[in-house]
Design a protein around this motif. Sequence first.
Motif, PDB file in Angstrom:
ATOM      1  N   ASP A  98       0.853  -1.199   0.000  1.00 27.47           N
ATOM      2  CA  ASP A  98       0.000   0.000   0.000  1.00 27.47           C
ATOM      3  C   ASP A  98       0.883   1.242   0.000  1.00 27.47           C
ATOM      4  O   ASP A  98       1.264   1.742   1.065  1.00 27.47           O
ATOM      5  CB  ASP A  98      -0.920  -0.018   1.215  1.00 27.47           C
ATOM      6  N   PHE A  99       1.201   1.733  -1.197  1.00 25.68           N
ATOM      7  CA  PHE A  99       2.044   2.930  -1.297  1.00 25.68           C
ATOM      8  C   PHE A  99       1.335   4.151  -0.715  1.00 25.68           C
ATOM      9  O   PHE A  99       1.968   5.054  -0.159  1.00 25.68           O
ATOM     10  CB  PHE A  99       2.422   3.190  -2.756  1.00 25.68           C
ATOM     11  N   GLY A 100       0.004   4.169  -0.831  1.00 29.62           N
ATOM     12  CA  GLY A 100      -0.751   5.283  -0.265  1.00 29.62           C
ATOM     13  C   GLY A 100      -0.587   5.399   1.232  1.00 29.62           C
ATOM     14  O   GLY A 100      -0.601   6.505   1.785  1.00 29.62           O
ATOM     15  N   ALA A 101      -0.423   4.246   1.907  1.00 29.90           N
ATOM     16  CA  ALA A 101      -0.209   4.282   3.354  1.00 29.90           C
ATOM     17  C   ALA A 101       1.100   4.973   3.704  1.00 29.90           C
ATOM     18  O   ALA A 101       1.199   5.650   4.737  1.00 29.90           O
ATOM     19  CB  ALA A 101      -0.225   2.860   3.912  1.00 29.90           C
ATOM     20  N   LEU A 102       2.117   4.823   2.855  1.00 26.24           N
ATOM     21  CA  LEU A 102       3.378   5.537   3.083  1.00 26.24           C
ATOM     22  C   LEU A 102       3.176   7.043   2.974  1.00 26.24           C
ATOM     23  O   LEU A 102       3.760   7.815   3.740  1.00 26.24           O
ATOM     24  CB  LEU A 102       4.429   5.091   2.066  1.00 26.24           C
ATOM     25  N   LEU A 103       2.340   7.452   2.026  1.00 28.23           N
ATOM     26  CA  LEU A 103       2.131   8.881   1.778  1.00 28.23           C
ATOM     27  C   LEU A 103       1.249   9.538   2.832  1.00 28.23           C
ATOM     28  O   LEU A 103       1.233  10.773   2.941  1.00 28.23           O
ATOM     29  CB  LEU A 103       1.512   9.088   0.395  1.00 28.23           C
ATOM     30  N   THR A 104       0.509   8.733   3.587  1.00 30.97           N
ATOM     31  CA  THR A 104      -0.370   9.277   4.625  1.00 30.97           C
ATOM     32  C   THR A 104       0.085   8.854   6.022  1.00 30.97           C
ATOM     33  O   THR A 104      -0.710   8.901   6.963  1.00 30.97           O
ATOM     34  CB  THR A 104      -1.824   8.819   4.388  1.00 30.97           C
ATOM     35  N   ASN A 105       1.311   8.450   6.138  1.00 32.47           N
ATOM     36  CA  ASN A 105       1.870   8.014   7.412  1.00 32.47           C
ATOM     37  C   ASN A 105       1.709   9.116   8.465  1.00 32.47           C
ATOM     38  O   ASN A 105       2.024  10.281   8.210  1.00 32.47           O
ATOM     39  CB  ASN A 105       3.352   7.667   7.225  1.00 32.47           C
TER      40      ASN A 105
END
Length: 388
Positions: free
Chosen positions: A167-174
């Motif tokens: 989930d690359f999006g999870a990295l961006l919303t960490n």
Amino acid sequence: MDVLELARTQFAVTSSLHFLFVVLTLGLAPLVAIMHTRWTRTGNPLHERMTRFWGQIYVINYALGIVTGLVMEFQFGLSWSGLSHYAGDVFGAPLAMETLVAFFLESTFLGLWIFGWGRLPKWAHLACIWLVTLTAYASAFFIMVANSFLQNPVGHVARNGRLELVDFGALLTNKSLIFAFPHVIGAGLFTGGMVLVGASAYQLRRRTTEVEFFTRSMRMGVIVAAIGIFVTMGFGYAQFGVIDTGKFDGNLGLALPLAIMIEIGQLLGLVVLLVMLPMVGVLWRLRWTHPLLIAMTPLPFILSIMGWMVREIGRQPWMIYKQLTVADAMSPGLTSGMITSSLIGFVAVLGLLAVVDYVLIAKVIRRGPSDLALGASDAQTRSPALSY
């Protein structure tokens, strides 16, 4: 020191030296872009000279900073192959994006801006410096994405003893990113603004003939420094609500940098917001304040280093928090002699670059806005069709 402590020391020293360049780049880029915008809109020669003067300082710092960044990338393979093996699929993704942004897009647009004086249409030339600014901030963003994963690992699953990105999006919303990134940007603006203030104070104290030039530069620097320190403090305190405070329990090595960062940061915030900003219109005339303003110039750099130390020390002994220890992340087969020799080499090279950076920037500041290399051939190469 044992091998692990030497490896940690090596990375701490080289990353701190590298960040000295980074924080000034983040601060100066938007300031130069704003100056260039004013020049493009008004055609005022003063704005052109301000763009060239501060732009030349930006270029010097960027060029030398790129070399220090290469050393940082090299160390991941040299000393921390365990990290690459265990989490390279996750940690490497934002680093790859940063490389594409910083070494390709940012460098390309900066080259167009440097060599486009008098050659590119004025709005295309202006667009180049804004794209340099945007890509510089994008580069910082992806670095913070990678670092935030180390602080709060998300967006992955563990398979066969390795982490895989799902989930690359999870990295961006960490949650470790959403407050840390603005905090870094605020620190950059504060640093860039204080460099303008300190350099202008130096010239005005020398009774320069370029009074309007450095008065405007000082005014701009104070306003940007005030914005920067406000953002830095606001998002700094906001992070206390989202970080895992268990990281800091019993971590005695964190006490000194944390105390320095908070106490000096608060003091500077009060000085900038409650003293310098209200006096921004007359500060240039108060010569007794100029030595104080000059002395304040290095403080944002010191605070930035302290901030990174707090962020990294607070995670120890983990490389990836509660996933991978620093000891397990270290490359196998390293010896004290190997790390010591590379540490001496890296520190010598990066330390030399930092000294050269300071000497070159100080030389430009002492000389003032005359005989600048950036855009020097503008008058000879500019055609009427491209005139500003």
